[in-house]
Scaffold this motif. Structure first.
Motif, PDB file in Angstrom:
ATOM      1  N   SER A 250       0.850  -1.188   0.000  1.00 36.25           N
ATOM      2  CA  SER A 250       0.000   0.000   0.000  1.00 36.25           C
ATOM      3  C   SER A 250       0.886   1.238   0.000  1.00 36.25           C
ATOM      4  O   SER A 250       2.071   1.176   0.345  1.00 36.25           O
ATOM      5  N   ASP A 252       1.561   5.112   1.408  1.00 37.85           N
ATOM      6  CA  ASP A 252       1.279   6.037   2.491  1.00 37.85           C
ATOM      7  C   ASP A 252       0.753   7.332   1.859  1.00 37.85           C
ATOM      8  O   ASP A 252       1.495   8.076   1.218  1.00 37.85           O
ATOM      9  N   ARG A 253      -0.555   7.591   2.035  1.00 35.44           N
ATOM     10  CA  ARG A 253      -1.181   8.725   1.364  1.00 35.44           C
ATOM     11  C   ARG A 253      -0.678  10.058   1.894  1.00 35.44           C
ATOM     12  O   ARG A 253      -0.887  11.096   1.268  1.00 35.44           O
ATOM     13  N   HIS A 254      -0.039  10.076   3.032  1.00 38.54           N
ATOM     14  CA  HIS A 254       0.548  11.324   3.513  1.00 38.54           C
ATOM     15  C   HIS A 254       1.710  11.762   2.627  1.00 38.54           C
ATOM     16  O   HIS A 254       2.094  12.929   2.639  1.00 38.54           O
ATOM     17  N   ASP A 256       1.554  11.193  -0.696  1.00 37.17           N
ATOM     18  CA  ASP A 256       0.950  11.388  -2.015  1.00 37.17           C
ATOM     19  C   ASP A 256      -0.440  11.982  -1.812  1.00 37.17           C
ATOM     20  O   ASP A 256      -1.463  11.348  -2.086  1.00 37.17           O
ATOM     21  N   LEU A 257      -0.463  13.234  -1.306  1.00 38.05           N
ATOM     22  CA  LEU A 257      -1.745  13.858  -0.966  1.00 38.05           C
ATOM     23  C   LEU A 257      -2.615  14.084  -2.189  1.00 38.05           C
ATOM     24  O   LEU A 257      -3.848  14.061  -2.084  1.00 38.05           O
ATOM     25  N   ARG A 259      -2.860  12.121  -4.691  1.00 40.01           N
ATOM     26  CA  ARG A 259      -3.246  10.803  -5.236  1.00 40.01           C
ATOM     27  C   ARG A 259      -2.884  10.694  -6.717  1.00 40.01           C
ATOM     28  O   ARG A 259      -3.690  10.291  -7.548  1.00 40.01           O
ATOM     29  N   ASN A 262      -0.715   5.151  -7.616  1.00 40.49           N
ATOM     30  CA  ASN A 262      -1.392   4.066  -6.921  1.00 40.49           C
ATOM     31  C   ASN A 262      -0.517   2.831  -7.023  1.00 40.49           C
ATOM     32  O   ASN A 262       0.463   2.819  -7.784  1.00 40.49           O
TER      33      ASN A 262
END
Length: 618
Positions: A250, A252-254, A256-257, A259, A262
């Motif tokens: 997965s 870390d969306r922090h 890749d704010l 998005r 993927n």
């Protein structure tokens, strides 16, 4: 001590007798206690060892009693004794010894580098520095995985982890540890080597470890014009445990704010989910998380650096906004502006721009300087701002990368009046008609302020006129009628806010010398004071009493009057309806206009209109 007869100490006794008188002062020494370990010389009193190989480790303290006797030690001589305490000092004559030939230790495989996993200790019968020992690993299959450190205060060897351990790679390590004296006395080399060894076996314990990535970090490079969904790279991780649990990946969306990226949770492939733009962000620093499916809480992170490669997708543009002007007295070929361009792209070979005109222009031309700048030149003599005050010159700017990008920028060239040196003085044709020192913008602002002031004055006058009251009596003659307004509907019987009935019940509250407001009295009179009615007096009786008083008052005016005891209302918009006025006017009055005022005046129209008809019939 390994040699007998070694001198230890000398004792001396004194005798007060005269040594020249026989043997009375001749002293002989003998040992009373301390045999068989020590002896004393009779004549000198020197104490010597009597046995070889005396060992401090067996006995360290000795007490020796020496007797001194005169008369040469013969019978009848006098004697005295003294006690000598003798301590054997240590020498390094004993090597260190491990109490066990084999030592077993256990440690989890997850122990970090530097962790102490156990200790070993060799004993030495000596003391002090003679017992100091140094430990080291001299052999075994774990010499590169473990270290040993000597603890000076406890004389122990602490075994520590030197490199990360892995249960799945190796489960048992064997070390050969040596303990050696650091201070060896050469006199005792013959006693053998002053060292000892032991075997240390270290067993690893299996631990559920987090996933391990194939690299410590990843770097991917991708062009900014790739299609959505394109895979830019793949990260790999495995479960180091023997169970080999599947791994789930997965992002870390922090990190890749927006998005933009993927990742496939099963195989770790990273792909784009939004368009890339190098001019917005050249680097993207992501963090990928790997977790075991069977134990999601046990995770590992790895940094992933994505570098966006440039593609020539931006056209060059003017570097700045150019405020260009040409003098009316300009000559052909005169330089009026130098222009340059910028490009958001960053080609490997550097920027290269070309300048040209979008179409042939009879007034101006562009000359490319071939250094990413160009000059704007005039093509004819003389310009007139009264004929054309502004020229628009489209300039085409192109780059040399692939694919070639170009854009058209328009230069706005104003025609201005200049002095003989070419300094601009004025650029507007209207400037000749305007007062010196005032621009068109300033005049517009002044006119706008004047208009706003006029509007404010008109509004103020309109509001003042609307608020102005009409005269109470509109007739030319002074009929002295009181007009009461009925165009404000009251609140009914329950309305206690319309007027204060206390004024009717308390006539004393009326101001003294309150004169009529609708006429000017000829003489001033003082109104009579009447006793106040009690609070429980009915309002009707009170009003009747007041009317009776006015009827009998000789100072009351001889005309109709209605005394108002409430607040004065607004004026009526209708004209006077007073019967007194109708009786004093010349001729008959027509009341047909009352019907035109609306249904609320129908009753009055019938009353006055009917009277007219009856009069005619009679």
């Amino acid at each position: 001590l390994d040699v007998s007869g070694t001198s230890v100490v000398q004792v001396t006794a004194t005798d007060a007798d005269d040594p020249s008188y026989g043997n009375s002062a001749r002293i002989i020494y003998s040992i009373l206690q301390g045999q068989p370990y020590f002896s004393v010389e009779p004549e000198t009193g020197i104490i010597r060892t009597a046995l070889p190989n005396m060992n401090r480790e067996n006995r360290e303290q000795y007490q020796v009693v020496i007797q001194a006797k005169d008369m040469g030690g013969q019978m009848g001589g006098l004697s005295g004794t003294t006690t000598v305490n003798i301590t054997l000092t240590d020498v390094n004559d004993n090597p260190p010894r491990f109490p066990q030939s084999t030592i077993h230790l256990r440690i989890p495989e997850s122990s970090p580098v530097g962790t102490a996993i156990g200790s070993v200790k060799a004993t030495d019968a000596d003391t002090g520095k003679n017992a100091e020992v140094e430990y080291k690993i001299i052999d075994g299959d774990g010499t590169d995985m473990f270290d040993i450190v000597t603890q000076k205060d406890t004389q122990e060897g602490i075994i520590t982890v030197r490199k990360p351990l892995d249960y799945e790679t190796r489960r048992l390590y064997t070390l050969k540890v040596e303990a050696e004296n650091t201070h060896v006395d050469p006199r005792f080399y013959y006693l053998g080597p002053f060292k000892d060894t032991t075997i240390v076996k270290i067993s690893l314990e299996d631990v559920d470890e987090p996933p391990v990535f194939s690299r410590s970090s990843y770097l991917f490079e991708v062009h900014e014009d790739i299609e959505l969904g394109t895979i830019i790279g793949t990260v790999m991780a495995r479960d180091p445990d023997s169970a080999s649990s599947p791994i789930r990946f997965s992002l870390d969306r922090h990190t890749d704010l927006d998005r933009i990226f993927n990742i496939h949770s099963g195989n770790g492939s990273i792909y784009t989910s939004k368009p890339l733009d190098r001019e917005i962000s050249q680097w993207h620093n992501l963090s990928v998380i790997a977790a075991e499916i069977n134990n999601p809480k046990d995770t590992t992170r790895v940094p992933v650096y994505v570098r966006i490669l440039d593609v020539n997708d931006n056209a060059p543009q003017f570097a700045v906004f150019y405020d260009t002007f040409v003098c009316e007295n300009a000559r052909a070929g005169q330089l009026i502006q130098t222009i340059s361009a910028v490009d958001k792209d960053d080609p490997l070979g550097g920027q290269k721009f070309f300048f040209s005109l979008a179409a042939v222009n009879p007034n101006f031309t562009v000359q490319d300087n071939e250094d990413n700048t160009a000059r704007i030149l005039t093509r004819r003599n003389g310009f007139s701002r009264h004929e054309i005050s502004t020229y628009l010159l489209p300039v085409v700017i192109s780059d040399n990368d692939y694919p070639i990008q170009s854009s058209t920028g328009t230069l706005t060239i104003r025609v201005c009046a200049c002095d003989i040196r070419g300094n601009m003085q004025s650029c507007n044709a209207e400037a000749l008609l305007l007062p010196a020192g005032l621009s068109t913008g300033a005049l517009v602002a002044i006119l706008l302020c004047i208009v706003i002031l006029l509007v404010i004055v008109v509004l103020f006058a309109a509001l003042k006129r609307q608020r102005k009251k009409e005269p109470l009596i509109l007739s030319k003659e002074d009929i002295r009628d009181n007009i009461v307004s009925y165009n404000d509907e009251g609140g009914g019987e329950e309305d206690t806010q319309a007027f204060d009935i206390g004024t009717l019940r308390n006539p004393a509250a009326i101001e003294d010398k309150k004169l009529r407001r609708d006429i000017i009295p000829e003489t001033l009179f003082v109104p009579r004071r009447t006793p106040s009615a009690p609070d429980n007096t009915d309002v009707r009786d009170f009003i009747n009493q007041r009317l009776k008083e006015h009827d009998t008052d000789p100072s009351a005016p001889p005309y109709d009057s209605l005394a108002t005891y409430a607040y004065e209302g607004n004026d009526s918009v209708a004209e006077s309806l007073s019967s007194l006025e109708s009786g004093t006017t010349e001729g008959d009055q027509n009341y047909d206009y009352l019907r035109e005022w609306g249904p609320q005046f129908n009753k009055l129209a019938e009353m006055y209109g009917g009277g007219e008809s009856d009069k005619d019939n009679s």
